[in-house]
Scaffold this active site. Sequence first.
Site, PDB file in Angstrom:
ATOM      1  N   CYS A 102       0.845  -1.204   0.000  1.00  0.00           N
ATOM      2  CA  CYS A 102       0.000   0.000   0.000  1.00  0.00           C
ATOM      3  C   CYS A 102       0.876   1.248   0.000  1.00  0.00           C
ATOM      4  O   CYS A 102       1.719   1.419   0.889  1.00  0.00           O
ATOM      5  CB  CYS A 102      -0.911   0.004   1.224  1.00  0.00           C
ATOM      6  SG  CYS A 102      -1.912   1.509   1.365  1.00  0.00           S
TER       7      CYS A 102
ATOM      8  N   GLU B  53     -28.259  -9.203  24.219  1.00  0.00           N
ATOM      9  CA  GLU B  53     -27.650  -8.123  23.432  1.00  0.00           C
ATOM     10  C   GLU B  53     -28.276  -6.792  23.861  1.00  0.00           C
ATOM     11  O   GLU B  53     -29.477  -6.718  24.115  1.00  0.00           O
ATOM     12  CB  GLU B  53     -27.884  -8.367  21.945  1.00  0.00           C
ATOM     13  CG  GLU B  53     -27.524  -7.222  21.018  1.00  0.00           C
ATOM     14  CD  GLU B  53     -26.081  -6.769  21.134  1.00  0.00           C
ATOM     15  OE1 GLU B  53     -25.851  -5.545  21.195  1.00  0.00           O
ATOM     16  OE2 GLU B  53     -25.183  -7.637  21.160  1.00  0.00           O
TER      17      GLU B  53
ATOM     18  N   CYS C  57      -2.900   0.189   9.098  1.00  0.00           N
ATOM     19  CA  CYS C  57      -2.201  -1.096   9.076  1.00  0.00           C
ATOM     20  C   CYS C  57      -0.902  -0.993   9.857  1.00  0.00           C
ATOM     21  O   CYS C  57      -0.184   0.000   9.752  1.00  0.00           O
ATOM     22  CB  CYS C  57      -1.893  -1.525   7.637  1.00  0.00           C
ATOM     23  SG  CYS C  57      -3.347  -1.980   6.670  1.00  0.00           S
TER      24      CYS C  57
ATOM     25  N   CYS D 237      -7.779   1.799  -0.650  1.00  0.00           N
ATOM     26  CA  CYS D 237      -7.361   1.128   0.581  1.00  0.00           C
ATOM     27  C   CYS D 237      -7.243  -0.345   0.214  1.00  0.00           C
ATOM     28  O   CYS D 237      -8.252  -1.050   0.107  1.00  0.00           O
ATOM     29  CB  CYS D 237      -8.375   1.340   1.700  1.00  0.00           C
ATOM     30  SG  CYS D 237      -7.989   0.407   3.206  1.00  0.00           S
TER      31      CYS D 237
ATOM     32  N   GLN E 173     -18.538  -9.877  11.591  1.00  0.00           N
ATOM     33  CA  GLN E 173     -17.112 -10.091  11.384  1.00  0.00           C
ATOM     34  C   GLN E 173     -16.669  -9.467  10.061  1.00  0.00           C
ATOM     35  O   GLN E 173     -17.303  -9.652   9.030  1.00  0.00           O
ATOM     36  CB  GLN E 173     -16.793 -11.584  11.401  1.00  0.00           C
ATOM     37  CG  GLN E 173     -16.932 -12.213  12.778  1.00  0.00           C
ATOM     38  CD  GLN E 173     -15.954 -11.640  13.781  1.00  0.00           C
ATOM     39  OE1 GLN E 173     -14.830 -11.273  13.436  1.00  0.00           O
ATOM     40  NE2 GLN E 173     -16.367 -11.563  15.038  1.00  0.00           N
TER      41      GLN E 173
ATOM     42  N   TYR F 247     -23.411 -10.771  24.600  1.00  0.00           N
ATOM     43  CA  TYR F 247     -22.971  -9.842  23.557  1.00  0.00           C
ATOM     44  C   TYR F 247     -23.292 -10.489  22.207  1.00  0.00           C
ATOM     45  O   TYR F 247     -22.452 -10.588  21.314  1.00  0.00           O
ATOM     46  CB  TYR F 247     -21.471  -9.556  23.643  1.00  0.00           C
ATOM     47  CG  TYR F 247     -20.950  -9.245  25.030  1.00  0.00           C
ATOM     48  CD1 TYR F 247     -20.935  -7.931  25.503  1.00  0.00           C
ATOM     49  CD2 TYR F 247     -20.463 -10.250  25.855  1.00  0.00           C
ATOM     50  CE1 TYR F 247     -20.434  -7.638  26.769  1.00  0.00           C
ATOM     51  CE2 TYR F 247     -19.961  -9.964  27.116  1.00  0.00           C
ATOM     52  CZ  TYR F 247     -19.955  -8.664  27.573  1.00  0.00           C
ATOM     53  OH  TYR F 247     -19.449  -8.380  28.826  1.00  0.00           O
TER      54      TYR F 247
ATOM     55  N   CYS G 211     -11.285 -10.181  20.597  1.00  0.00           N
ATOM     56  CA  CYS G 211     -10.539  -9.477  19.558  1.00  0.00           C
ATOM     57  C   CYS G 211      -9.326  -8.761  20.126  1.00  0.00           C
ATOM     58  O   CYS G 211      -8.617  -8.078  19.387  1.00  0.00           O
ATOM     59  CB  CYS G 211     -11.439  -8.497  18.809  1.00  0.00           C
ATOM     60  SG  CYS G 211     -12.201  -7.244  19.871  1.00  0.00           S
TER      61      CYS G 211
END
Length: 413
Positions: free
Chosen positions: A75, A293, A86, A160, A240, A269, A368
Amino acid sequence: MADGWVGERFEVTVGPVAHGGHCVARHEGRVVFVRHALPGERVVVVVTEDRHPGYCRADAVEVLDPSPDRVERPCPYSGPGKCGGCDWQHVAPEAQRRLKGDVVTEQFARLAGMDVSLDVEELPGGPLRWRSRARFAVDRSGRPGLRPHRSRDVVVLDDCPITVQPAVDAVLGRTWDGAGAVDVAVDSVGGVTTTRLDRRGHAQSTRVVRPDAGAGRDDQRAERRAWHRDWQVEGTGFWQVHPAAADALVGAVAGFAAVSAGERVLDLYAGAGLFGGSLAPGVGPEGQVVCVEYDAGACAAAADNLSDLPQAEVWQGAVDAEGLGELLAELPGAPDVVVLDPPRAGAGREVSAVLADSGARAVVYVACDPASLARDVAVFADAGWTVAGLRAFDAFPMTAHVECVALLVPAAR
């Protein structure tokens, strides 16, 4: 000391990778967190931030002795002082996964006192054009782009390379007068949703362009396909980001949960109900799946997604210690399995303590952020639980992010 070394230029030998997309070096007795470098390299750095007496932050601006894992960045917007989206564009993909595994190992050792080792699993599709959902910042002239690392500036982009082409085409190369940011998502059937946000992050308007409106579905929702089912989600709402991640994570969750007919599953969640809905067939009509949720739009989507599963239900509410305690008291019995996929900050000490005392035979934790996961795992460990399984997936190539799935069980089992 504030800004004492900012702008200073000096040479360092780079040490190990650290959580957050940088490596650790030392200079004159201080820690230097270096971006755009690799362990073992000798580089020239420029200090970009110095706000703490014990450490500063710097960019590697010249590589004197490169690592064999270093590659040309694909990139043109990546590099010191450029787009901060990134972290590892300069690193070969297989080495990126190795570094991420090292970070998970280090976080568990430091925050949970545990010795873990794992290989970060590659997802199909390669390191570019995988991001199906993104937020682009907009400058005062209405031009979209992304921000440099730890900066409020905007690097204006015309591409991108990690983002799927329909999302790039929908946002970049045009002006967004009056907007502070633009969210974009591309669903499984090619539908593109864009949401304009004001400078406070509030939605201004949403536009949906799809090849086929489909029958019997909400116009503002996106189509997703995972684990042999079709799902609807809010257009730019949570799903995702990597097209292969949902299947990979559900596979890991299902394998660790190993549910049986008649069991009770608590999905916290829950979003649009992906994990709970995927496990529901396994507990059968005599079992129970409760998806919890907070977001009203996600709850509505989950209710529609699970409408053909009578054993599944959706409860709207925040996942906190008090609410979770009330929920557990209302259930006809203790959950057999708890699945949770909290935000980046993790579930937290109080929620983790409640779950450790819930009577579940297993907790499957999707994370995550390995630091948040390790901190919460430490709470379970203090309550007598152990890590019985751990997998990690490279769901965010070119970045420092890694997705983990951990199986926690009471140590006596």
